[in-house]
Design a protein around this motif. Structure first.
Motif, PDB file in Angstrom:
ATOM      1  N   SER A   1       0.838  -1.188   0.000  1.00 29.55           N
ATOM      2  CA  SER A   1       0.000   0.000   0.000  1.00 29.55           C
ATOM      3  C   SER A   1       0.879   1.247   0.000  1.00 29.55           C
ATOM      4  O   SER A   1       1.956   1.266   0.586  1.00 29.55           O
ATOM      5  CB  SER A   1      -0.877  -0.017   1.256  1.00 29.55           C
ATOM      6  OG  SER A   1      -1.487   1.232   1.450  1.00 29.55           O
TER       7      SER A   1
ATOM      8  N   GLN B   1      -6.925   5.608   1.251  1.00 27.21           N
ATOM      9  CA  GLN B   1      -7.679   4.541   1.915  1.00 27.21           C
ATOM     10  C   GLN B   1      -8.965   4.248   1.138  1.00 27.21           C
ATOM     11  O   GLN B   1      -9.332   3.089   0.944  1.00 27.21           O
ATOM     12  CB  GLN B   1      -8.010   4.932   3.355  1.00 27.21           C
ATOM     13  CG  GLN B   1      -6.811   4.885   4.270  1.00 27.21           C
ATOM     14  CD  GLN B   1      -7.101   5.489   5.637  1.00 27.21           C
ATOM     15  OE1 GLN B   1      -7.996   6.314   5.801  1.00 27.21           O
ATOM     16  NE2 GLN B   1      -6.304   5.085   6.622  1.00 27.21           N
TER      17      GLN B   1
ATOM     18  N   GLN C   1      -9.866   0.750  -0.756  1.00 30.25           N
ATOM     19  CA  GLN C   1     -11.091   0.036  -0.415  1.00 30.25           C
ATOM     20  C   GLN C   1     -11.923  -0.211  -1.666  1.00 30.25           C
ATOM     21  O   GLN C   1     -12.466  -1.303  -1.860  1.00 30.25           O
ATOM     22  CB  GLN C   1     -11.912   0.817   0.618  1.00 30.25           C
ATOM     23  CG  GLN C   1     -13.154   0.077   1.079  1.00 30.25           C
ATOM     24  CD  GLN C   1     -12.834  -1.239   1.752  1.00 30.25           C
ATOM     25  OE1 GLN C   1     -12.002  -1.307   2.641  1.00 30.25           O
ATOM     26  NE2 GLN C   1     -13.484  -2.315   1.319  1.00 30.25           N
TER      27      GLN C   1
ATOM     28  N   ARG D   1      -4.093  10.732   2.749  1.00 34.07           N
ATOM     29  CA  ARG D   1      -4.197   9.391   3.321  1.00 34.07           C
ATOM     30  C   ARG D   1      -5.638   8.897   3.264  1.00 34.07           C
ATOM     31  O   ARG D   1      -5.896   7.736   2.946  1.00 34.07           O
ATOM     32  CB  ARG D   1      -3.670   9.369   4.759  1.00 34.07           C
ATOM     33  CG  ARG D   1      -2.143   9.517   4.835  1.00 34.07           C
ATOM     34  CD  ARG D   1      -1.630   9.480   6.268  1.00 34.07           C
ATOM     35  NE  ARG D   1      -1.968   8.238   6.945  1.00 34.07           N
ATOM     36  CZ  ARG D   1      -1.270   7.099   6.848  1.00 34.07           C
ATOM     37  NH1 ARG D   1      -0.205   7.045   6.102  1.00 34.07           N
ATOM     38  NH2 ARG D   1      -1.642   6.032   7.515  1.00 34.07           N
TER      39      ARG D   1
END
Length: 97
Positions: A3, A33, A37, A29
């Motif tokens: 990641s 994320q 997802q 960030r």
């Protein structure tokens, strides 16, 4: 595959600037994320086994729409793929029902 959020903080700051978030590492960030997802959700959806009804619909489309095979040719990168070959493949798929 790692990641972007696992990178050292200094590299994350650099990426935040490149992606247009300036000095706001928190927003960058959060954005990353959400992207990760969404990618995971898409990947899970692709990996799910189709239902018999979904396969029947795809076969019907292949049999009735002369352009339907073009989709499968593009995603398989096999431009010699025939309708018959794709139907055979679909019939051999594992289903969830």
């Amino acid at each position: 595959m790692g990641s972007s959020l696992d990178l050292p903080i200094e590299r994350q700051r650099e990426l935040a600037v490149i992606f247009g978030y300036g000095d706001d590492l928190t927003k960058w960030r959060k954005y990353m994320q959400e992207c990760e997802q969404e990618f995971e959700d898409d990947e899970n959806e692709i990996e799910e086994d189709p239902t018999q009804a979904e396969i029947a619909q795809k076969i019907h489309d292949l049999e009735t729409n002369p352009y339907a095979i073009e989709y499968y040719r593009r995603i398989t990168d096999n431009y010699d793929l025939t309708v018959e070959q794709q139907i055979k493949h679909l019939r051999n798929l594992k289903t969830k029902d």
